[in-house]
Enzyme design. Sequence first.
Site, PDB file in Angstrom:
ATOM      1  CD  GLU A 103      -9.778  -0.874  -3.069  1.00 32.94           C
ATOM      2  OE1 GLU A 103      -9.532   0.334  -3.247  1.00 32.94           O
ATOM      3  OE2 GLU A 103      -9.212  -1.562  -2.196  1.00 32.94           O
TER       4      GLU A 103
ATOM      5  CG  ASP B 234     -10.529   2.339   1.615  1.00 33.62           C
ATOM      6  OD1 ASP B 234     -10.503   3.282   0.829  1.00 33.62           O
ATOM      7  OD2 ASP B 234      -9.703   1.414   1.608  1.00 33.62           O
TER       8      ASP B 234
ATOM      9  CE  LYS C  51      -1.397   4.820   1.843  1.00 29.70           C
ATOM     10  NZ  LYS C  51      -1.945   3.691   1.060  1.00 29.70           N
TER      11      LYS C  51
ATOM     12  NE  ARG D 155     -10.035   2.085   7.709  1.00 27.61           N
ATOM     13  CZ  ARG D 155      -9.706   1.300   6.701  1.00 27.61           C
ATOM     14  NH1 ARG D 155      -9.425   0.025   6.925  1.00 27.61           N
ATOM     15  NH2 ARG D 155      -9.659   1.755   5.464  1.00 27.61           N
TER      16      ARG D 155
ATOM     17  CD  GLU E 164      -3.923   1.531   3.624  1.00 28.84           C
ATOM     18  OE1 GLU E 164      -3.503   1.720   2.476  1.00 28.84           O
ATOM     19  OE2 GLU E 164      -5.057   1.087   3.883  1.00 28.84           O
TER      20      GLU E 164
ATOM     21  CE  LYS F 166      -8.642   6.569   0.687  1.00 28.23           C
ATOM     22  NZ  LYS F 166      -8.463   5.107   0.692  1.00 28.23           N
TER      23      LYS F 166
ATOM     24  CG  ASN G  80       0.503   2.761  -1.368  1.00 22.13           C
ATOM     25  OD1 ASN G  80       0.502   3.327  -0.269  1.00 22.13           O
ATOM     26  ND2 ASN G  80      -0.520   2.036  -1.794  1.00 22.13           N
TER      27      ASN G  80
ATOM     28  NE  ARG H 143      -4.609   9.593  -0.742  1.00 22.11           N
ATOM     29  CZ  ARG H 143      -4.798   8.300  -0.504  1.00 22.11           C
ATOM     30  NH1 ARG H 143      -3.900   7.598   0.158  1.00 22.11           N
ATOM     31  NH2 ARG H 143      -5.887   7.705  -0.897  1.00 22.11           N
TER      32      ARG H 143
HETATM   33  C1  GCU Z   1      -7.299   1.390  -0.005  1.00 21.35           C
HETATM   34  C2  GCU Z   1      -6.730   0.517  -1.075  1.00 21.35           C
HETATM   35  C3  GCU Z   1      -5.232   0.588  -1.116  1.00 21.35           C
HETATM   36  C4  GCU Z   1      -4.784   2.052  -1.211  1.00 21.35           C
HETATM   37  C5  GCU Z   1      -5.401   2.836  -0.085  1.00 21.35           C
HETATM   38  C6  GCU Z   1      -5.135   4.321  -0.184  1.00 21.35           C
HETATM   39  O1  GCU Z   1      -6.994   0.875   1.252  1.00 21.35           O
HETATM   40  O2  GCU Z   1      -7.148  -0.816  -0.886  1.00 21.35           O
HETATM   41  O3  GCU Z   1      -4.788  -0.137  -2.214  1.00 21.35           O
HETATM   42  O4  GCU Z   1      -3.415   2.166  -1.176  1.00 21.35           O
HETATM   43  O5  GCU Z   1      -6.785   2.687  -0.097  1.00 21.35           O
HETATM   44  O6  GCU Z   1      -6.071   5.039  -0.523  1.00 21.35           O
HETATM   45  O7  GCU Z   1      -4.045   4.789   0.078  1.00 21.35           O
END
Ligand code: GCU
Length: 684
Positions: free
Chosen positions: A398, A370, A287, A341, A291, A365, A207, A324
């Site tokens: 996590e 997740d 990325k 999802r 999100e 992933k 991010n 990604r």
């Molecule tokens: C998960 C995680 C996030 C992260 C995301 C990602 O959702 O909680 O903090 O940014 O994965 O892999 O991009």
Amino acid sequence: SGETSYNSWLQYSKITDSPLVDNYSPFLEHVVIPENTEVINSAKEELLCGISSMFGKSLNISTELKKESFIFLGTEDKYEMVKELIGVDLLGQLNNEGYIIKSFESNNSIIIFGKNDKGVLYGVFHLLRLIQTDSSLNNIDIFENPKNQLRMINEWDNMDGSVERGYAGNSIFFEENRFVRDWDRIKDYARMLSSVGINAIAFNNVNVHEVESKLITTEFLPDVAKVASIFRAYGIKTFLSINYASPIQIGGLDTADPLDEKVRNWWKEKTKEIYQYIPDFGGVLVKADSEHRPGPFTYNRTHADGSNMLAEAIEPFGGIVLWRCFVYNCMQDWRDRSTDRAKAAYDHFKPLDGQFKDNVVLQIKNGPMDFQVREGVSPLFGAMPKTNQLLEFQIAQEYTGQQRHVCYLIPQWKEILDFDTYANGEGTPVKSVVDGSQFQYTHCGITAVSNIGNDVNWTGHTLAQANLYGYGRLTWNPDLSSEIITDEWVKATFGTDLDVVSEISDMLLQSWRIYENYTSPLGVGWMVNPEHHYGPNVDGYEYSVWGTYHFADCKGIGVDRTISTGTGYTGQYFPENQTMYESLDTCPDELLLFFHHVPYTHVLKSGKTVIQHIYDTHFEGVEQAEGLKQRWLALEGKIDPTRFRGILERLEHQAEHSKEWRDIINTYFYRKSGIPDEKNRKIY
Ligand code: GCU
């Protein structure tokens, strides 16, 4: 002191056992190093420091071979010097990072030979590991090639010093929107990483926020170059996560459309600039459209358009684009039962197979959701024969106890790597897809989210160091057993006392199952508190936008992902797996609720009902967590006090917190189902 915990598995404790010293000493007189590259110098430094710390002895350095008692370090360029000693011509079989170690009792010599200097460095770490693990140095005959070409680490570090999903303090790279400048700490991290074969790193979060977008500008490139030079000396290539909207954010353009000429030229110029600072820059990690991060979707372009544009810009310099696949609708309406999802990555990317440039690698992933305690393996592996693939694990815990609980993930990763995709028929495990042996991949391998921070012991929980160590070793060679990796780590970290080794190894090897027992049953996932994801909250994500549901009601629980009555996710697997997961008869118990919605009275293959399984595992998990604590207590006196106490505190917390998990989960399902525990234990 904190020194022992800081030194992780690079303890190099003094060796006093005399038979061992007698075996090792004759080899430890001279080191012969005819070459002089940065990486060879690191190898030399590591060898000298390891030997001096374990034996209190400094090796003499020379460039000429001796008659006896020497350790030779050299590459292809110096093959002639040792050709006869090595005997069989193995040069042709070594890959770019491979090495040979051979020892000769007749003249007490050891040859560490790499095709390139990186191989020499890895060979030195291997030799030191042999000594750390009490192995004999007589008649060593080792031949090693890493199985994976890219063996990477992703830091989720932000420039304000925080670490996204970090459980071990703050960033070792950044603070207050600038670089930390504790280069020594970064060097020590590089040492740890290269000692287990890691050869690439992206050290800022995927991010990429406002300040981080500027990492690729002249404001920060000199610092990036400095960090890259530290990693380079340890054979590690530097990558950066970039903001897809950089042309707007830092370039002053009004668009980031990948098909716009201005945008394409901007990236070309930008790439040129980066390479002026870092001539061997590895490439970028992206990325996009994930999100709320920007991406090509804004311009109605595909992920192939988006990544190819970057790939074209970076191609002349030999760089690659890690793109990604964590792309899904994070604004889902929980009432919408048709969207799943788990299907998203495959749906988005599979149709694009064949459209990506050779220097684009899709980063996938391990599971379709997740990084849960347990979930299916992503069906994308093996499904894109014409597209480079990179597997992404999460070393940071996590969803697996946040480095307050011990949860050793090597056994989980091994299951994933060994999972048969059936992409090329039976015998197409995930590891053979990502190591490039199934399809004609130009770039591939494994990456993972790091678990370190600036805590003295790097990982918060000292036992979590084992996950970083094991990740590297497994990525080098996915065929290594969990037991071998664990044994190495415990010996290198805590010494070779038999009790210590067998107790800690066993605790680690059982810990993932234990964690699973008192947390999420049967593959269901997501029963955690929103946002920080720590601790139990059964409905925490049930009515949210994230696509993370378990659908528990008074009759049953689980997500129906079958083709016949559910979301159709099982249809993304190759037929053998599809059939296995589709049917209740063949779906493995541990993933039952990931694939099916069943009544609480459904009988598992184990012979128990689902509800009784939930009760039993939760009671058992708590006992096991208590057991971990007791086993650790019994090691008092055999572990240095700092690490002993630090680990004990976490195990105490884990034992307590596991009760919270047990009681919330059991109570929730007892109240929902109204079915009592057969064994009449206390449920609230
Ligand atoms: C998960 C995680 C996030 C992260 C995301 C990602 O959702 O909680 O903090 O940014 O994965 O892999 O991009």
